[in-house]
Every structure is written in C-alpha cells, then in structure tokens.
Write a protein that holds these residues in place. Structure first.
Motif, PDB file in Angstrom:
ATOM      1  N   VAL A 110       1.104  -1.428  -0.145  1.00 39.18           N
ATOM      2  CA  VAL A 110      -0.300  -0.288  -0.276  1.00 39.18           C
ATOM      3  C   VAL A 110       0.899   1.722   0.069  1.00 39.18           C
ATOM      4  O   VAL A 110       0.241   2.407  -0.289  1.00 39.18           O
ATOM      5  CB  VAL A 110      -0.754  -0.064   1.614  1.00 39.18           C
ATOM      6  CG1 VAL A 110      -1.458   0.951   1.515  1.00 39.18           C
ATOM      7  CG2 VAL A 110      -2.065  -0.993   1.319  1.00 39.18           C
ATOM      8  N   ARG A 114       0.853   4.738  -2.520  1.00 43.54           N
ATOM      9  CA  ARG A 114       0.674   5.840  -2.870  1.00 43.54           C
ATOM     10  C   ARG A 114       2.161   6.400  -2.647  1.00 43.54           C
ATOM     11  O   ARG A 114       1.882   7.601  -3.218  1.00 43.54           O
ATOM     12  CB  ARG A 114       0.824   5.779  -1.079  1.00 43.54           C
ATOM     13  CG  ARG A 114      -0.942   5.090  -0.853  1.00 43.54           C
ATOM     14  CD  ARG A 114      -0.815   6.096   0.979  1.00 43.54           C
ATOM     15  NE  ARG A 114      -2.263   5.096   1.498  1.00 43.54           N
ATOM     16  CZ  ARG A 114      -2.614   4.842   3.078  1.00 43.54           C
ATOM     17  NH1 ARG A 114      -1.809   4.730   3.562  1.00 43.54           N
ATOM     18  NH2 ARG A 114      -3.784   4.443   3.151  1.00 43.54           N
ATOM     19  N   GLN A 134      -7.824   6.930  -1.578  1.00 43.28           N
ATOM     20  CA  GLN A 134      -7.621   6.308  -1.302  1.00 43.28           C
ATOM     21  C   GLN A 134      -8.936   5.925  -2.582  1.00 43.28           C
ATOM     22  O   GLN A 134      -9.378   4.611  -3.192  1.00 43.28           O
ATOM     23  CB  GLN A 134      -9.338   6.182  -0.115  1.00 43.28           C
ATOM     24  CG  GLN A 134      -9.039   5.942   1.191  1.00 43.28           C
ATOM     25  CD  GLN A 134      -8.908   5.040   1.383  1.00 43.28           C
ATOM     26  OE1 GLN A 134      -7.595   4.228   1.477  1.00 43.28           O
ATOM     27  NE2 GLN A 134      -9.596   3.537   2.312  1.00 43.28           N
ATOM     28  N   LEU A 137      -6.438   4.614  -4.992  1.00 40.36           N
ATOM     29  CA  LEU A 137      -6.397   3.486  -5.199  1.00 40.36           C
ATOM     30  C   LEU A 137      -7.225   2.248  -5.546  1.00 40.36           C
ATOM     31  O   LEU A 137      -7.416   0.645  -5.955  1.00 40.36           O
ATOM     32  CB  LEU A 137      -5.867   2.666  -2.969  1.00 40.36           C
ATOM     33  CG  LEU A 137      -4.663   3.343  -2.440  1.00 40.36           C
ATOM     34  CD1 LEU A 137      -4.739   3.156  -1.263  1.00 40.36           C
ATOM     35  CD2 LEU A 137      -3.550   2.484  -3.306  1.00 40.36           C
ATOM     36  N   HIS A 145      -8.659  -2.047  -0.726  1.00 43.26           N
ATOM     37  CA  HIS A 145      -7.744  -0.947  -0.044  1.00 43.26           C
ATOM     38  C   HIS A 145      -8.625  -0.511   1.023  1.00 43.26           C
ATOM     39  O   HIS A 145      -7.914   0.856   1.516  1.00 43.26           O
ATOM     40  CB  HIS A 145      -7.678  -0.113  -1.517  1.00 43.26           C
ATOM     41  CG  HIS A 145      -9.164   0.700  -1.434  1.00 43.26           C
ATOM     42  ND1 HIS A 145      -9.635  -0.556  -2.559  1.00 43.26           N
ATOM     43  CD2 HIS A 145      -9.675   2.001  -1.675  1.00 43.26           C
ATOM     44  CE1 HIS A 145     -11.034   0.247  -2.872  1.00 43.26           C
ATOM     45  NE2 HIS A 145     -10.727   1.078  -2.436  1.00 43.26           N
ATOM     46  N   PRO A 148      -5.901  -0.447   4.398  1.00 44.01           N
ATOM     47  CA  PRO A 148      -4.299  -1.389   4.595  1.00 44.01           C
ATOM     48  C   PRO A 148      -3.801  -1.391   4.914  1.00 44.01           C
ATOM     49  O   PRO A 148      -2.559  -1.897   5.446  1.00 44.01           O
ATOM     50  CB  PRO A 148      -4.439   0.362   3.495  1.00 44.01           C
ATOM     51  CG  PRO A 148      -5.705   1.599   5.385  1.00 44.01           C
ATOM     52  CD  PRO A 148      -6.868   0.501   5.058  1.00 44.01           C
TER      53      PRO A 148
END
Length: 494
Positions: A110, A114, A134, A137, A145, A148
C-alpha cells in the motif's frame, strides 16, 4: 516447491521469452541417457511475471508455502477451486507468524502504491492539489484498499483472481501489440516511399521484395510438438541417437525444474532449433520481434493440442497421451509468419486513419499551446509595463519627500506670541492688521497690555459709558488671546 505450487505459480507466470533460451541442455552423452534416481534438484528461481505487482505476488506465495496447514490444503485443491477462491478461505488457519508477515507485506505494498500515485502527481504538475489516495487505490484490484493494515481472506482471493485474469489476457495483449508493430512498420515504409522520386521508389521496392524472398528461403520448419520436431531436439540439442527416441526420457530431460510438468517457458525452449532455421540476428531481413511472436504461436498451438485440462501446464501423462495421436506421428505442415500476415487490409486501413486522427489532434494541441503562449506573453508585457509605472510613481514620491520646503514667517507681538495666519500663496486673511496697514498706510500703535492676575476679573474699558458697564457687550467675532485690535481711523486725518 511442491507441484501444486508449481501449478499455481505457472498459472500466474508470464512468458519471459529470452530467459528460456538456456533451458535446453546442449552437452549430453551420445549413448543411452540414464537419469539418477536420487538426484536432488534445486528449486527453480521465481520467474518474474511482468505484472506491476509481481514482487508482492511472489512474496505472498513464498510465505504461504511455509505454513504446513496451508501447504497440505494445497495438495488437495485443484486449479479450478483455486481460481474460484476456495483456497483463500484456508487463510484463517494459517499460523500467527505467517499472518503477521502477510500484514507487513500488505502495508508495504500500500505504501508503494501511494508513493507511485504521489510520483505520478508530481510529474503531472499537481503538487498543490489534494490527493484522494482511497479513490486512486481503487484501480488496484488485487488488494482491499479499504483495509490497508491487515492481510485478510479477501486480499488473497483478490490477488489470485487478478493475477489469473491479467495473465489469461497477456497472450492476447501480446498479439495485439505485435499486430500494431507490424502495421506501424508497413506504414513507415509507405511513408518513406512517398519521400522518394520515381527511381528511388523503384529501387526501394525491389530491395524490399528481395529481402522478403531471402527471409522465406529457409529449411522446412517442423510442426511444433510433433515427433519430427522433438526428435530433432533429441538429436541436435541433446546429442542422442534419433533411433533411441523415448518420449518419457525426453520429458524428464527437458523438465528443467523436475516438478513433473512442462510449463510455458520449458515448452518454448523446445522450439529454439526450429526458430533458428528462420531467424538470424545478423541478417538484415530477419526481425527478432517476429521470432518471439513465432515462438508464442508455437507454444499456444502445443498447449491447445496437449494441455487437456487447460491448467497451462503439460503433465507427463498428458505428454505421453499426445505422443500416441496421429497429429504427433503425421502432422500437417507448419505455416510461419511470412505465410500468415498479422493484420488484414481493413485493420491496416483503420490503423492509418487512427494515426491521421492522432496527428490532427497533436497539431490542434500544438496550435492551442502556441495560442496560450502568445496570450501569456501579452499578459507578461502588460505586467512589465505596470511594474515600470509603479517604479516611476515610487521614485516620484521619494523625490517629493526628500525636498526641503522653508516654513512661512511668524509675527511676534508683546504678550503671547501668535503665529501668523496666512492662506495659500502667503495671502493675508481679510481684516488682518497688516492688510489694513497696507490699505490705509496708518502706523500701528504700540500697545502694552498690563499683566493681569490669574484670579482677577477682566478689566473694564475705562472709556466705556457708565451705563454700558456691567452690561453684556456684543461680540463681533472671537479674538484670539493677546490679539491687538487696530485703532479706529478717522477718515480725513493726515
């Protein structure tokens, strides 16, 4: 790695074409091959699937394999159940240590996603914009997602289904990319011809036809997966007598990782000798990208004929069954790429129209950018002019502040000093004594005002009639303290 994991890993593995070139052994005893029964083979290295989440995928599989319960369940689960997500439900019974490590892997993934989103935003110039991680993802469907922090059953199910879907479409995507490559190559050739004169075009066309003819002049290509093709590998690559060809021995020789299956890479390695008949990297007429497309076509053909359960693997049993079929013993001839154009005339027409539209869009975009540039330059010129005017105004104000202006003269009289009141341009106000003196030329008398006690009432005018003393006197205007009223002037007196 167990054969079940090999089944899953191969199903999730992409085609790494060049890595498979060294899979076929080339130095073998020219007599009977005797395989050592107790030979322990090292597990094969993990093959990069080419997916953008390949590392995450392989790390999850490696840690799940370390759990004994999960590994035992895997032995009793077929590929169809794996694809349907039944195996993912066993995650609840995985050891705490493995689950903790899976949680850590997901948090790292994750964070990586990002970082990718942030890097993309920086490249696109949106540094000042708020990022909704969010929402962004959501495009990564191989993990949940919304959570996470921990790796759950849904994460494993998503990972298996996403990888399965991505890899099943991989061959199709590769064919489409190759088709575009071939059409672009033909388009560029046609555009080049337009730049030549008649004689130059004639020479170029003759050279093109000569290269095509030279490329097509190669030895006969055996049908992939046929007896003749495998015997040729047996003789030339393995160095064995073709009269001693044995399908089972051949399978064991070329099952490079010893897992009991031919995966896609091991199959493609078998076609190297056939491809060398057609393609030579030192020849101008041979395109190595076309060679890899030919390799893909051969592997797909064998898989369709031999892989009966469609698990993208060829087991020893499936291989032995295929060697008994008529297609293996008496195959049809194999048509190579030069005999099968990758695109149709209609597809080529649509491709050229698409390129023309793209070019038009780029030209329009360029014109818009030029217009925006001109407008920005005009605005910059206006700002520069305003800046110059502002600087001039500031300099003018500074000059005014630094100039020294002399104060006007003051009038001094006995008693309290009263500053001289003058209007603009030193004009005296009406009724001023100096103005009266100027008009009548009467010398002003010097009057001394006797000092007055602080609490003493003001002196009465001695010359006032008695009857007016004590009565309120009319005021013709408030005079400032200490002001001397000019004496009355009788007209006619010298």
């Amino acid at each position: 790695m167990s054969w079940r994991w090999a089944l899953l890993a191969s199903f999730l593995g992409l085609l790494v074409q060049l890595l498979s070139l060294d899979a076929v052994p080339i130095s073998m005893d020219k007599t009977k091959v005797k395989l050592p029964e107790d030979q322990v083979k090292e597990p094969p290295p993990s093959v990069d699937t080419g997916l953008h989440y390949d590392r995450y995928l392989r790390e999850v599989i490696d840690f799940l394999e370390k759990d004994q319960h999960f590994r035992e369940k895997l032995h009793n689960t077929d590929m169809e159940d794996i694809k349907q997500g039944k195996l993912a439900k066993e995650l609840d019974f995985v050891s705490h240590h493995v689950r903790t490590k899976l949680d850590e892997l997901k948090r790292q993934e994750v964070s990586r996603l990002r970082a990718l989103i942030k890097a993309k935003q920086d490249i696109e110039g949106g540094n000042d914009m708020a990022v909704d991680h969010q929402a962004l993802l959501k495009q990564f469907e191989y993990l949940n997602h919304m959570n996470p922090h921990t790796f759950e059953i849904d994460d494993l199910d998503r990972l298996i289904k996403s990888a399965t879907n991505d890899l099943e479409n991989y061959d199709k995507d590769r064919h489409e990319e190759f088709k575009k490559y071939e059409m672009m190559k033909e388009h560029d050739r046609q555009e080049h011809l337009k730049t030549l004169d008649e004689e130059g075009r004639k020479k170029e066309v003759e050279h093109y036809e000569e290269m095509k003819k030279k490329h097509a002049d190669h030895p006969k290509v055996n049908h992939p997966g046929s007896q003749n093709q495998l015997k040729e590998v047996w003789e030339e690559a393995d160095g064995l007598d073709p009269e001693d060809f044995d399908p089972k021995t051949f399978f064991n020789l070329h099952d490079s990782n010893g897992d009991g299956f031919f995966d896609e890479q091991e199959l493609e390695a078998l076609f190297t000798k056939e491809l060398e008949k057609i393609y030579d990297p030192t020849n101008e007429e041979d395109d190595m990208l076309e060679m890899e497309e030919e390799r893909l076509r051969m592997r797909e053909h064998v898989m369709n004929e031999v892989d009966s359960n469609k698990d993208r693997l060829v087991s020893l049993e499936e291989f032995l069954v295929a060697t008994k079929k008529k297609e293996f013993l008496e195959p049809d001839s194999w048509e190579t790429l030069e005999q099968n154009q990758a695109y149709t005339d209609e597809e080529m027409k649509e491709f050229v129209e698409h390129l023309a539209q793209q070019e038009q869009d780029l030209l329009q975009r360029d014109a818009d950018l030029q217009s925006q540039r001109a407008e920005l330059e005009r605005q910059q010129e206006q700002l520069n002019a305003q800046k110059v005017e502002l600087q001039q105004a500031v300099e003018h104000m500074v000059r005014l502040q630094t100039q020294k202006v002399e104060p006007p003269p003051e009038v001094h009289v006995e008693g309290n000093a009263v500053p001289e009141l003058r209007g603009n341009n030193n004009v005296l106000p009406p009724g001023h004594p100096e103005q009266l003196q100027e008009h009548h030329a009467v010398p002003q008398a010097h009057v001394e005002v006797p000092p007055q006690a602080p609490n003493e009432p003001p002196h009465q005018n001695a010359e006032s009639p008695p009857e007016q003393q004590g009565l309120p006197q009319p005021h013709h205007g408030a005079l400032p303290p200490g002001h001397i009223q000019a004496p009355e002037v009788q007209h006619g007196m010298p």
